[in-house]
Motif scaffolding. Structure first.
Motif, PDB file in Angstrom:
ATOM      1  N   TYR A 142       0.656  -1.237  -0.103  1.00  0.00           N
ATOM      2  CA  TYR A 142      -0.043   0.043   0.013  1.00  0.00           C
ATOM      3  C   TYR A 142       0.820   1.272  -0.130  1.00  0.00           C
ATOM      4  CZ  TYR A 142       0.742   0.750   5.083  1.00  0.00           C
ATOM      5  OH  TYR A 142       1.574   0.987   6.356  1.00  0.00           O
ATOM      6  N   ALA A 143       0.251   2.279  -0.364  1.00  0.00           N
ATOM      7  CA  ALA A 143       1.355   3.451  -0.386  1.00  0.00           C
ATOM      8  C   ALA A 143       0.087   4.827   0.312  1.00  0.00           C
ATOM      9  CB  ALA A 143       1.226   4.109  -2.005  1.00  0.00           C
ATOM     10  N   ILE A 144       0.724   5.576   0.531  1.00  0.00           N
ATOM     11  CA  ILE A 144       0.013   7.051   1.151  1.00  0.00           C
ATOM     12  C   ILE A 144       0.509   8.262   0.582  1.00  0.00           C
ATOM     13  CG2 ILE A 144       0.384   8.541   3.080  1.00  0.00           C
ATOM     14  CD1 ILE A 144      -0.622   5.790   3.809  1.00  0.00           C
ATOM     15  N   LEU A 145      -0.722   9.119   0.228  1.00  0.00           N
ATOM     16  CA  LEU A 145      -0.815  10.451  -0.387  1.00  0.00           C
ATOM     17  C   LEU A 145      -1.172  11.299   1.030  1.00  0.00           C
ATOM     18  CD1 LEU A 145      -2.640  10.191  -3.604  1.00  0.00           C
ATOM     19  CD2 LEU A 145      -0.127   9.660  -3.243  1.00  0.00           C
ATOM     20  N   GLU A 146      -0.201  12.333   1.079  1.00  0.00           N
ATOM     21  CA  GLU A 146      -0.166  13.048   2.337  1.00  0.00           C
ATOM     22  C   GLU A 146      -0.179  14.708   2.197  1.00  0.00           C
ATOM     23  OE1 GLU A 146       2.464  11.827   5.403  1.00  0.00           O
ATOM     24  OE2 GLU A 146       3.780  11.227   3.636  1.00  0.00           O
ATOM     25  N   ASN A 147      -0.386  15.491   3.150  1.00  0.00           N
ATOM     26  CA  ASN A 147      -0.394  16.882   3.371  1.00  0.00           C
ATOM     27  C   ASN A 147       0.506  17.260   4.427  1.00  0.00           C
ATOM     28  OD1 ASN A 147      -2.373  17.015   1.038  1.00  0.00           O
ATOM     29  ND2 ASN A 147      -3.610  15.941   2.573  1.00  0.00           N
ATOM     30  N   ILE A 162      -0.844   3.959   9.357  1.00  0.00           N
ATOM     31  CA  ILE A 162       0.302   3.307   9.257  1.00  0.00           C
ATOM     32  C   ILE A 162       0.500   2.753  10.472  1.00  0.00           C
ATOM     33  CG2 ILE A 162       2.829   3.484   8.763  1.00  0.00           C
ATOM     34  CD1 ILE A 162       2.353   6.183   7.430  1.00  0.00           C
ATOM     35  N   ARG A 163       0.640   3.061  11.439  1.00  0.00           N
ATOM     36  CA  ARG A 163       0.875   2.454  12.871  1.00  0.00           C
ATOM     37  C   ARG A 163      -0.337   1.034  13.075  1.00  0.00           C
ATOM     38  NH1 ARG A 163       0.553   6.478  16.122  1.00  0.00           N
ATOM     39  NH2 ARG A 163      -2.086   6.202  16.700  1.00  0.00           N
ATOM     40  N   GLN A 164      -1.496   1.406  12.428  1.00  0.00           N
ATOM     41  CA  GLN A 164      -2.453   0.194  12.583  1.00  0.00           C
ATOM     42  C   GLN A 164      -2.028  -0.732  11.590  1.00  0.00           C
ATOM     43  OE1 GLN A 164      -4.537  -0.067  14.918  1.00  0.00           O
ATOM     44  NE2 GLN A 164      -6.721  -1.193  13.967  1.00  0.00           N
ATOM     45  N   MET A 165      -1.630  -0.370  10.515  1.00  0.00           N
ATOM     46  CA  MET A 165      -1.197  -1.658   9.455  1.00  0.00           C
ATOM     47  C   MET A 165       0.052  -2.466  10.276  1.00  0.00           C
ATOM     48  SD  MET A 165      -2.913  -1.954   6.646  1.00  0.00           S
ATOM     49  CE  MET A 165      -3.836  -1.035   5.534  1.00  0.00           C
ATOM     50  N   ALA A 170       5.351   3.330  -0.503  1.00  0.00           N
ATOM     51  CA  ALA A 170       5.690   4.611  -0.900  1.00  0.00           C
ATOM     52  C   ALA A 170       4.739   5.710  -0.402  1.00  0.00           C
ATOM     53  CB  ALA A 170       5.451   4.576  -2.531  1.00  0.00           C
ATOM     54  N   ARG A 171       5.133   6.876  -0.157  1.00  0.00           N
ATOM     55  CA  ARG A 171       4.409   7.833   0.459  1.00  0.00           C
ATOM     56  C   ARG A 171       4.752   9.153  -0.404  1.00  0.00           C
ATOM     57  NH1 ARG A 171       5.342   8.007   6.667  1.00  0.00           N
ATOM     58  NH2 ARG A 171       3.987   9.695   6.824  1.00  0.00           N
ATOM     59  N   THR A 172       3.808   9.879  -0.879  1.00  0.00           N
ATOM     60  CA  THR A 172       4.128  11.160  -1.439  1.00  0.00           C
ATOM     61  C   THR A 172       3.273  12.403  -1.126  1.00  0.00           C
ATOM     62  OG1 THR A 172       4.697  10.024  -3.477  1.00  0.00           O
ATOM     63  CG2 THR A 172       4.176  12.358  -3.588  1.00  0.00           C
ATOM     64  N   ALA A 173       3.747  13.537  -0.784  1.00  0.00           N
ATOM     65  CA  ALA A 173       2.960  14.773  -0.563  1.00  0.00           C
ATOM     66  C   ALA A 173       2.104  15.308  -1.664  1.00  0.00           C
ATOM     67  CB  ALA A 173       3.928  15.959   0.070  1.00  0.00           C
ATOM     68  N   THR A 174       0.956  15.364  -1.668  1.00  0.00           N
ATOM     69  CA  THR A 174       0.143  15.947  -2.834  1.00  0.00           C
ATOM     70  C   THR A 174      -0.549  17.208  -2.488  1.00  0.00           C
ATOM     71  OG1 THR A 174      -1.741  14.471  -2.128  1.00  0.00           O
ATOM     72  CG2 THR A 174      -0.174  13.537  -3.823  1.00  0.00           C
ATOM     73  N   ASN A 175      -0.622  17.556  -1.100  1.00  0.00           N
ATOM     74  CA  ASN A 175      -1.215  18.714  -0.731  1.00  0.00           C
ATOM     75  C   ASN A 175      -2.470  19.116  -1.367  1.00  0.00           C
ATOM     76  OD1 ASN A 175       0.772  19.200   1.081  1.00  0.00           O
ATOM     77  ND2 ASN A 175       2.196  20.092  -0.539  1.00  0.00           N
ATOM     78  N   GLN A 176      -3.437  18.263  -1.259  1.00  0.00           N
ATOM     79  CA  GLN A 176      -4.613  18.277  -1.960  1.00  0.00           C
ATOM     80  C   GLN A 176      -4.962  18.813  -3.373  1.00  0.00           C
ATOM     81  OE1 GLN A 176      -7.722  19.829   0.968  1.00  0.00           O
ATOM     82  NE2 GLN A 176      -5.948  20.272   2.495  1.00  0.00           N
ATOM     83  N   ALA A 203      -3.300  -0.981  -2.955  1.00  0.00           N
ATOM     84  CA  ALA A 203      -4.126   0.189  -2.070  1.00  0.00           C
ATOM     85  C   ALA A 203      -3.480   1.351  -1.954  1.00  0.00           C
ATOM     86  CB  ALA A 203      -4.792  -0.387  -0.712  1.00  0.00           C
ATOM     87  N   VAL A 204      -4.014   2.705  -2.049  1.00  0.00           N
ATOM     88  CA  VAL A 204      -3.534   3.866  -1.614  1.00  0.00           C
ATOM     89  C   VAL A 204      -4.664   4.745  -0.915  1.00  0.00           C
ATOM     90  CG1 VAL A 204      -2.794   6.024  -2.667  1.00  0.00           C
ATOM     91  CG2 VAL A 204      -2.589   3.938  -3.885  1.00  0.00           C
ATOM     92  N   PHE A 205      -3.830   5.214   0.189  1.00  0.00           N
ATOM     93  CA  PHE A 205      -5.002   5.737   1.272  1.00  0.00           C
ATOM     94  C   PHE A 205      -4.260   7.253   1.324  1.00  0.00           C
ATOM     95  CE2 PHE A 205      -5.294   7.554   5.578  1.00  0.00           C
ATOM     96  CZ  PHE A 205      -6.369   7.614   5.730  1.00  0.00           C
TER      97      PHE A 205
END
Length: 345
Positions: free
Chosen positions: A164-169, A183-186, A197-203, A224-226
């Motif tokens: 899985y991967a993460i998109l974040e702000n 992430i902690r739950q996973m 992978a994780r990437t900052a997309t800032n909405q 999956a991507v969250f």
């Protein structure tokens, strides 16, 4: 005679009813839970056109109107903390009775919130917080529980294993909490789920679209991507569908386009906070903070000089949005049912 008696009785009941109505009206006018003439409360947000805010303001407005108060919707259309701070200052200059605030970042708002408190203008934060400020209350869904629930939902759909991967702000308090708890739950509950992978997309939907294409190319097994908000979900889901629809996209928050994609099976699902409760309880907290004479707790508030009304956190709850219940979350249908003009009144 019977006709005369009946008419006389009806008239007596009507007069009594008028008396009761007048008494009720007078009681309402003198109730301590009524606003004074012109008493106005403001709501202030960033990215003011984002659909998430609209149901919050709808119930903020309803609570205010039920108590004879006025409201205004304010903010900046930009994802820019400097611009939101400027709009917050403009609100303070108009001396509202209180402000319901979604601070884009916690620390830049500490000084202006504290200054508002010194001016006698209480501030209640919602959905995102400035915990080190003198805000009087914080209304939110449990961001940590939202992230954990999203992780459980995705992991179970994937059989407890996969990439899985993460998109974040980064820097937005509520978003950071959702991502960290996801992430902690996973890591703690699903050891065979791997963050690749994780990437900052800032909405930004375009950034999200490109990020998912890049992630999928680098990690062919991506399942999956969250992301902690709805705007990035649009771009992420578009990319996932172009890649064959095997990547499950899940966000927190919804809008009409996200709901359309969930209903059509083009997006896995979403977590949606109970926005209406945020707005309604946000107003109630502001009103009580603006009228501290209504409260006399057994503590040292008089000696210390702080507002006797302080409530650190109120949890407004959330829902898991799936194809089965997505229809219940459309803003336009909700607004039509309520018969109001939304943020335009």
């Amino acid at each position: 005679m019977k006709t005369f008696t009946a008419a006389l009785l009806a008239g007596a009941i009507a007069v009594a009813g008028m008396g009761m109505t007048t008494a009720a009206a007078k009681a309402e006018e003198t109730s301590p839970f009524r606003c004074k003439e012109g008493e106005t409360y403001a709501m202030n947000v960033m990215v003011s056109g984002v659909e998430y805010w609209f149901p919050v303001y709808e119930m903020f407005k309803q609570a205010a109107h039920q108590m004879g108060c006025k409201t205004v919707y304010t903010g900046t259309p930009d994802y820019d903390v400097t611009k939101q701070l400027a709009t917050f200052e403009q609100v303070l200059a108009k001396q509202p009775a209180g402000v319901l605030l979604h601070p884009m970042n916690p620390d830049p708002f500490i000084e202006p919130i504290d200054r508002a408190a010194e001016m006698g203008i209480p501030v209640v934060t919602f959905a995102a917080d400035s915990p080190n400020s003198k805000r009087v209350a914080y209304v939110t869904s449990d961001n940590f529980r939202e992230g954990a629930t999203a992780a459980d939902t995705l992991a179970k759909a994937m059989g407890g294993k996969g990439d899985y991967a993460i998109l974040e702000n980064p820097g937005q308090d509520n978003h950071d909490r959702r991502v960290s708890s996801f992430i902690r739950q996973m890591e703690e509950k699903y050891p065979e789920m791997k963050l690749v992978a994780r990437t900052a997309t800032n909405q930004d939907p375009t950034r999200a679209y490109n990020a998912v294409l890049t992630m999928a190319q680098a990690h062919p097994g991506l399942g999956a991507v969250f992301m902690p908000e709805a705007s990035s979900a649009l771009g992420a889901a578009q990319a996932a569908n172009e890649l064959g629809g095997k990547i499950k996209v899940m966000s927190v928050d919804v809008n009409a386009k996200v709901l359309d994609m969930i209903k059509a099976g083009q997006m896995f699902g979403a977590i949606n906070p109970n926005q209406g409760v945020q707005g309604y309880m946000g107003f109630m907290m502001l009103f009580l903070a603006a009228h501290p004479d209504l409260i006399d707790p057994m503590n040292d508030y008089k000696r210390s000089g702080f507002n006797p009304f302080t409530l650190p956190v109120i949890d407004n709850g959330f829902s898991i949005v799936t194809p089965e219940n997505a229809q219940d979350f459309y803003w336009d249908a909700y607004l039509k049912r309520r018969g109001t003009k939304g943020i335009d009144e």
